[in-house]
Scaffold this active site. Structure first.
Site, mmCIF file in Angstrom:
data_model
loop_
_atom_site.group_PDB
_atom_site.id
_atom_site.type_symbol
_atom_site.label_atom_id
_atom_site.label_comp_id
_atom_site.label_asym_id
_atom_site.label_seq_id
_atom_site.Cartn_x
_atom_site.Cartn_y
_atom_site.Cartn_z
ATOM 1 N N GLY A 19 -7.523 -28.438 -8.652
ATOM 2 C CA GLY A 19 -7.479 -29.674 -7.872
ATOM 3 C C GLY A 19 -8.800 -30.116 -7.279
ATOM 4 N N SER A 20 -9.919 -29.710 -7.886
ATOM 5 C CA SER A 20 -11.199 -30.120 -7.285
ATOM 6 C C SER A 20 -11.450 -31.620 -7.483
ATOM 7 C CB SER A 20 -12.365 -29.288 -7.836
ATOM 8 O OG SER A 20 -12.657 -29.622 -9.168
ATOM 9 N N ASN A 21 -10.991 -32.192 -8.588
ATOM 10 C CA ASN A 21 -11.139 -33.650 -8.753
ATOM 11 C C ASN A 21 -10.223 -34.395 -7.789
ATOM 12 O OD1 ASN A 21 -13.008 -34.653 -10.996
ATOM 13 N ND2 ASN A 21 -12.043 -32.859 -11.920
ATOM 14 N N LEU A 97 -2.238 -30.584 -17.395
ATOM 15 C CA LEU A 97 -2.273 -29.973 -18.726
ATOM 16 C C LEU A 97 -1.002 -30.204 -19.541
ATOM 17 C CD1 LEU A 97 -4.065 -26.621 -17.794
ATOM 18 C CD2 LEU A 97 -5.037 -28.672 -18.852
ATOM 19 N N ASN A 114 -7.470 -40.892 -16.856
ATOM 20 C CA ASN A 114 -7.631 -39.449 -17.009
ATOM 21 C C ASN A 114 -9.117 -39.143 -17.037
ATOM 22 O OD1 ASN A 114 -6.972 -36.694 -17.576
ATOM 23 N ND2 ASN A 114 -7.473 -37.053 -19.730
ATOM 24 N N HIS A 116 -11.837 -36.316 -18.488
ATOM 25 C CA HIS A 116 -11.968 -35.263 -19.495
ATOM 26 C C HIS A 116 -13.376 -34.683 -19.347
ATOM 27 C CE1 HIS A 116 -11.002 -33.329 -23.315
ATOM 28 N NE2 HIS A 116 -12.228 -33.615 -23.716
ATOM 29 N N ASP A 157 -5.683 -38.100 -25.073
ATOM 30 C CA ASP A 157 -7.151 -38.232 -25.119
ATOM 31 C C ASP A 157 -7.655 -39.400 -25.965
ATOM 32 O OD1 ASP A 157 -7.551 -36.077 -23.452
ATOM 33 O OD2 ASP A 157 -8.097 -34.668 -25.032
ATOM 34 N N GLU A 186 -18.317 -34.850 -12.569
ATOM 35 C CA GLU A 186 -16.939 -35.377 -12.553
ATOM 36 C C GLU A 186 -16.585 -35.885 -11.159
ATOM 37 O OE1 GLU A 186 -13.752 -33.048 -14.250
ATOM 38 O OE2 GLU A 186 -15.152 -31.938 -15.500
HETATM 39 C C1 GRF Z 1 -11.579 -30.958 -15.038
HETATM 40 O O1 GRF Z 1 -12.647 -30.393 -15.727
HETATM 41 C C2 GRF Z 1 -11.103 -32.220 -15.725
HETATM 42 O O2 GRF Z 1 -12.107 -32.891 -16.412
HETATM 43 C C3 GRF Z 1 -10.104 -31.701 -16.712
HETATM 44 O O3 GRF Z 1 -9.473 -30.622 -16.082
HETATM 45 C C4 GRF Z 1 -10.342 -30.064 -15.090
HETATM 46 C C5 GRF Z 1 -9.577 -30.061 -13.815
HETATM 47 O O4 GRF Z 1 -10.292 -29.417 -12.789
HETATM 48 N N1 GRF Z 1 -9.185 -32.722 -17.149
HETATM 49 P P1 GRF Z 1 -9.811 -29.570 -11.287
HETATM 50 O O5 GRF Z 1 -8.383 -29.051 -11.236
HETATM 51 O O6 GRF Z 1 -9.895 -31.011 -10.929
HETATM 52 O O7 GRF Z 1 -10.737 -28.718 -10.486
#
Ligand code: GRF
Length: 216
Positions: A19-21, A97, A114, A116, A157, A186
């Site tokens: 969940g870092s994004n 995922l 999304n 990627h 994708d 990101e």
């Molecule tokens: C990220 O690298 C994103 O690009 C991909 O999955 C990863 C998720 O990382 N779709 P996080 O859970 O957001 O840390």
């Protein structure tokens, strides 16, 4: 926080893990980067794993969350119900995922983004997630990698790319070292892409982030 005078667009985030994004989006929101005549408001987290760290992030920021069951025979209806209950206008996938059910994609046509961790379409598709993406980039010996944001359609994708930021591949990179540098980018790119695509700020993406992308 959002501008009290604006009617915010409410968005849900879908995640499966760390969940870092998601956290980067919440930090952008907390810093006021989503304020404006069109304000964006994170209003729901949906995860498909009960142990997803993203749940802790949601709790920390006071965002409602829901855990869905991949085996739910009515998975699409369950998701649509949650999205309706929380008044969701837009969806951001952030490390989710699983494919989003076709019914949800249809109901939110052109309203799902999304991120990627590599260039698309070259390094996307079946089994191209996480470390596999970075390994494929290294195997291909390309000079640049970098995250890509695209609109989600019914094919994994494949939807139109709206933003990309180049990250130089170093000669001694491992999948892990490359992943770490891409992830930093990101976190910068994804909030900007939401602001740009969802009408909050037409200048949120720099020309470099739009370079080589056909009109969309
Ligand atoms: C990220 O690298 C994103 O690009 C991909 O999955 C990863 C998720 O990382 N779709 P996080 O859970 O957001 O840390």
């Amino acid at each position: 926080m959002t501008d009290a005078t604006a009617t915010p667009l409410r968005f849900a985030v879908y995640a499966s893990g760390r969940g870092s994004n998601f956290q980067a989006l919440l930090q952008a929101w907390r810093l006021g980067h989503f304020d404006g005549p069109v304000a964006l408001m994170p209003a729901l987290l949906i995860v498909n794993k009960a142990q997803a760290k993203a749940l802790e992030v949601a709790a920390e920021f006071g965002i409602p969350s829901a855990v869905i069951d991949n085996q739910d025979p009515a998975l699409a209806q369950t998701q649509l119900g949650l999205l309706a209950d929380h008044g969701i206008d837009r969806i951001a996938l952030a490390g989710f995922l699983r494919p989003v059910p076709g019914e949800v994609v249809a109901a939110y046509s052109d309203k799902i983004l999304n991120i990627h961790p590599g260039p698309l379409p070259q390094f996307g598709g079946h089994k191209m997630y996480g470390r596999h993406v970075h390994q494929a980039v290294l195997d291909a010996k390309v000079e640049f990698s970098g995250p890509t944001v695209h609109r989600v359609d019914e094919v994994y994708d494949r939807g139109p790319v709206i933003a990309h930021q180049a990250v130089k591949v170093q000669p001694d990179d491992s999948p892990e070292s490359l992943a770490a540098r891409v992830l930093v980018v990101e976190h910068e790119l994804y909030p900007r892409a939401l602001r740009w695509d969802w009408g909050q700020d037409p200048n949120a993406l720099t020309p470099e982030m739009r370079a080589g992308i056909s009109a969309s």
